[in-house]
Design a protein around this motif. Structure first.
Motif, PDB file in Angstrom:
ATOM      1  N   THR A 172      87.321   6.243  10.282  1.00 24.70           N
ATOM      2  CA  THR A 172      86.456   5.898   9.144  1.00 24.70           C
ATOM      3  C   THR A 172      85.591   4.674   9.434  1.00 24.70           C
ATOM      4  N   ARG A 173      85.394   4.364  10.691  1.00 30.15           N
ATOM      5  CA  ARG A 173      84.635   3.176  11.063  1.00 30.15           C
ATOM      6  C   ARG A 173      83.244   3.191  10.407  1.00 30.15           C
ATOM      7  N   ALA A 174      82.868   2.055   9.799  1.00 30.70           N
ATOM      8  CA  ALA A 174      81.577   1.958   9.109  1.00 30.70           C
ATOM      9  C   ALA A 174      80.439   1.948  10.116  1.00 30.70           C
ATOM     10  N   ARG A 175      79.266   2.330   9.657  1.00 31.10           N
ATOM     11  CA  ARG A 175      78.085   2.365  10.508  1.00 31.10           C
ATOM     12  C   ARG A 175      76.990   1.489   9.927  1.00 31.10           C
ATOM     13  N   GLY A 176      76.086   1.065  10.814  1.00 34.13           N
ATOM     14  CA  GLY A 176      74.931   0.307  10.366  1.00 34.13           C
ATOM     15  C   GLY A 176      73.879   1.244   9.816  1.00 34.13           C
ATOM     16  N   ASN A 177      72.638   0.794   9.760  1.00 37.21           N
ATOM     17  CA  ASN A 177      71.557   1.642   9.267  1.00 37.21           C
ATOM     18  C   ASN A 177      70.247   1.191   9.899  1.00 37.21           C
ATOM     19  N   TRP A 178      69.243   2.037   9.813  1.00 33.36           N
ATOM     20  CA  TRP A 178      67.983   1.780  10.502  1.00 33.36           C
ATOM     21  C   TRP A 178      67.201   0.627   9.887  1.00 33.36           C
ATOM     22  N   LEU A 179      67.319   0.401   8.587  1.00 32.64           N
ATOM     23  CA  LEU A 179      66.595  -0.708   7.980  1.00 32.64           C
ATOM     24  C   LEU A 179      67.143  -2.047   8.464  1.00 32.64           C
ATOM     25  N   SER A 180      68.458  -2.173   8.517  1.00 29.64           N
ATOM     26  CA  SER A 180      69.061  -3.408   9.031  1.00 29.64           C
ATOM     27  C   SER A 180      68.709  -3.602  10.502  1.00 29.64           C
ATOM     28  N   ALA A 181      68.759  -2.517  11.284  1.00 23.72           N
ATOM     29  CA  ALA A 181      68.419  -2.604  12.700  1.00 23.72           C
ATOM     30  C   ALA A 181      66.958  -3.015  12.889  1.00 23.72           C
ATOM     31  N   ALA A 182      66.066  -2.454  12.077  1.00 27.04           N
ATOM     32  CA  ALA A 182      64.651  -2.810  12.172  1.00 27.04           C
ATOM     33  C   ALA A 182      64.436  -4.277  11.817  1.00 27.04           C
ATOM     34  N   SER A 183      65.177  -4.783  10.831  1.00 28.38           N
ATOM     35  CA  SER A 183      65.069  -6.192  10.452  1.00 28.38           C
ATOM     36  C   SER A 183      65.555  -7.092  11.583  1.00 28.38           C
ATOM     37  N   LEU A 184      66.663  -6.705  12.217  1.00 26.76           N
ATOM     38  CA  LEU A 184      67.195  -7.458  13.346  1.00 26.76           C
ATOM     39  C   LEU A 184      66.205  -7.457  14.512  1.00 26.76           C
ATOM     40  N   PHE A 185      65.627  -6.308  14.801  1.00 25.80           N
ATOM     41  CA  PHE A 185      64.640  -6.201  15.878  1.00 25.80           C
ATOM     42  C   PHE A 185      63.408  -7.048  15.573  1.00 25.80           C
ATOM     43  N   LEU A 186      62.917  -6.988  14.331  1.00 22.35           N
ATOM     44  CA  LEU A 186      61.740  -7.760  13.943  1.00 22.35           C
ATOM     45  C   LEU A 186      61.990  -9.248  14.154  1.00 22.35           C
ATOM     46  N   ASP A 243      76.670  -1.265  15.456  1.00 24.25           N
ATOM     47  CA  ASP A 243      75.781  -0.119  15.282  1.00 24.25           C
ATOM     48  C   ASP A 243      74.329  -0.568  15.086  1.00 24.25           C
ATOM     49  N   ASN A 244      74.133  -1.665  14.374  1.00 25.90           N
ATOM     50  CA  ASN A 244      72.778  -2.186  14.192  1.00 25.90           C
ATOM     51  C   ASN A 244      72.171  -2.606  15.539  1.00 25.90           C
ATOM     52  N   PHE A 245      72.961  -3.261  16.373  1.00 29.85           N
ATOM     53  CA  PHE A 245      72.475  -3.666  17.692  1.00 29.85           C
ATOM     54  C   PHE A 245      72.116  -2.440  18.529  1.00 29.85           C
ATOM     55  N   LEU A 246      72.964  -1.421  18.501  1.00 31.34           N
ATOM     56  CA  LEU A 246      72.681  -0.204  19.266  1.00 31.34           C
ATOM     57  C   LEU A 246      71.365   0.436  18.822  1.00 31.34           C
ATOM     58  N   ARG A 247      71.103   0.407  17.531  1.00 29.55           N
ATOM     59  CA  ARG A 247      69.881   1.024  17.018  1.00 29.55           C
ATOM     60  C   ARG A 247      68.623   0.253  17.418  1.00 29.55           C
ATOM     61  N   THR A 248      68.774  -1.036  17.774  1.00 30.61           N
ATOM     62  CA  THR A 248      67.595  -1.804  18.197  1.00 30.61           C
ATOM     63  C   THR A 248      67.183  -1.501  19.633  1.00 30.61           C
ATOM     64  N   VAL A 249      68.078  -0.900  20.424  1.00 29.92           N
ATOM     65  CA  VAL A 249      67.803  -0.702  21.856  1.00 29.92           C
ATOM     66  C   VAL A 249      66.546   0.135  22.104  1.00 29.92           C
ATOM     67  N   PRO A 250      66.368   1.318  21.483  1.00 27.27           N
ATOM     68  CA  PRO A 250      65.135   2.066  21.736  1.00 27.27           C
ATOM     69  C   PRO A 250      63.885   1.309  21.298  1.00 27.27           C
ATOM     70  N   MET A 251      63.994   0.523  20.239  1.00 28.30           N
ATOM     71  CA  MET A 251      62.836  -0.253  19.773  1.00 28.30           C
ATOM     72  C   MET A 251      62.407  -1.278  20.808  1.00 28.30           C
ATOM     73  N   VAL A 252      63.375  -2.027  21.331  1.00 24.13           N
ATOM     74  CA  VAL A 252      63.036  -3.099  22.262  1.00 24.13           C
ATOM     75  C   VAL A 252      62.625  -2.547  23.625  1.00 24.13           C
ATOM     76  N   LEU A 253      63.129  -1.375  24.001  1.00 22.79           N
ATOM     77  CA  LEU A 253      62.714  -0.765  25.263  1.00 22.79           C
ATOM     78  C   LEU A 253      61.236  -0.376  25.217  1.00 22.79           C
ATOM     79  N   VAL A 254      60.770   0.054  24.054  1.00 26.35           N
ATOM     80  CA  VAL A 254      59.341   0.384  23.909  1.00 26.35           C
ATOM     81  C   VAL A 254      58.494  -0.860  24.137  1.00 26.35           C
ATOM     82  N   VAL A 255      58.923  -2.002  23.575  1.00 25.56           N
ATOM     83  CA  VAL A 255      58.186  -3.254  23.768  1.00 25.56           C
ATOM     84  C   VAL A 255      58.181  -3.652  25.239  1.00 25.56           C
ATOM     85  N   SER A 256      59.302  -3.478  25.908  1.00 20.89           N
ATOM     86  CA  SER A 256      59.373  -3.814  27.337  1.00 20.89           C
ATOM     87  C   SER A 256      58.429  -2.946  28.159  1.00 20.89           C
TER      88      SER A 256
END
Length: 266
Positions: free
Chosen positions: A50-64, A164-177
């Motif tokens: 039942t491990r909780a998961r993050g979400n894309w809005l939180s991940a996007a905020s962290l990436f921003l 989970d939020n950190f994992l979701r930021t990976v594709p975002m930051v790879l695009v910037v790289s």
């Protein structure tokens, strides 16, 4: 807050001395944080279905926050950047608190004003006419961090959700790289500092922050973060041989006293 201050010192060392470019620093920072947290959660909760998961809005905020912070410091002084960053964080979180119905008392407002005055005193020697682009980026970083912190107040499983939020930021930051391939500059020291920033100061620090947020109002969570520049400056005195000045002591008393008033006021 000690983890956040450590992150500031690490970023200053890595970006300020040119050991790594901003995009690569952020990429390594977020990937190493994701790897550390994913491994920790897998080992710690491997039998928890039942491990909780993050979400894309939180991940996007962290990436921003992370990407804007790194690029902003290419054109801003440390003092100017800190003032814009924490001003944007305070505005974001306090406006959200008021919108949601929080009504801080007189003592809390007084503490916030005193703490902000202390921040201005602390960073004033480093203030300069800011770059418009750098100012905008740092304001976006503050908004991103404010939103990420606000969303963390509802976290039921801080470790799993942060991972989970950190994992979701990976594709975002790879695009910037990929976009910044032509400006890549990486040294062994830069990789080490970025990894330390991601795995320890960011990854583990943010888990602790998400855990703490469940016991703080939005106003208190916003105000307590004003202690970060004091802790970072104190770390500079201990680790970077920066001078201890009367201004630093006075600003520390104002900031920490203001934070104390906000936390104690009903």
């Amino acid at each position: 807050m000690i983890a956040f201050a450590g992150n500031s010192i690490i970023c200053r060392l890595a970006l300020g001395e040119g050991t790594i470019d901003a995009a690569s620093f952020t990429t390594i920072r977020l990937i190493s944080g994701a790897a550390m947290l994913w491994l920790g959660v897998r080992l710690w909760k491997r039998n928890d279905a039942t491990r909780a998961r993050g979400n894309w809005l939180s991940a996007a905020s962290l990436f921003l926050y992370a990407i804007s912070f790194s690029f902003a410091y290419l054109t801003l002084t440390a003092g100017t950047g800190a003032l814009i960053l924490f001003g944007a964080v305070q505005a974001t979180m306090i406006l959200a608190a008021l919108w949601s119905g929080e009504r801080p008392g007189v003592i809390q407002w007084t503490g916030l004003v005193i703490a902000i005055a202390g921040l201005v005193v602390l960073v004033s020697p480093g203030l300069s006419a800011p770059s418009p682009a750098g100012s905008l980026l740092m304001a976006l970083a503050g908004i991103g961090w404010g939103v990420y912190s606000l969303r963390g107040r509802n976290a039921t499983d801080p470790a799993a959700e942060t991972a989970d939020n950190f994992l979701r930021t990976v594709p975002m930051v790879l695009v910037v790289s990929l976009i910044n391939l032509g400006d890549v500059r990486i040294t062994t020291e830069g990789i080490g500092l970025a990894s330390l920033s991601g795995a320890i100061a960011s990854g583990l620090g943010y888990v602790i922050w998400y855990t703490a947020l469940r016991g703080l109002t939005a106003t208190r969570a916003a105000t307590v973060q004003l202690s970060v520049p004091v802790l970072a400056a104190f770390g500079g005195v201990l680790l970077l041989a920066e001078p201890m000045t009367v201004r630093f002591v006075a600003a520390s008393i104002l900031i920490l006293g203001g934070v104390g008033l906000t936390l104690l006021g009903r």
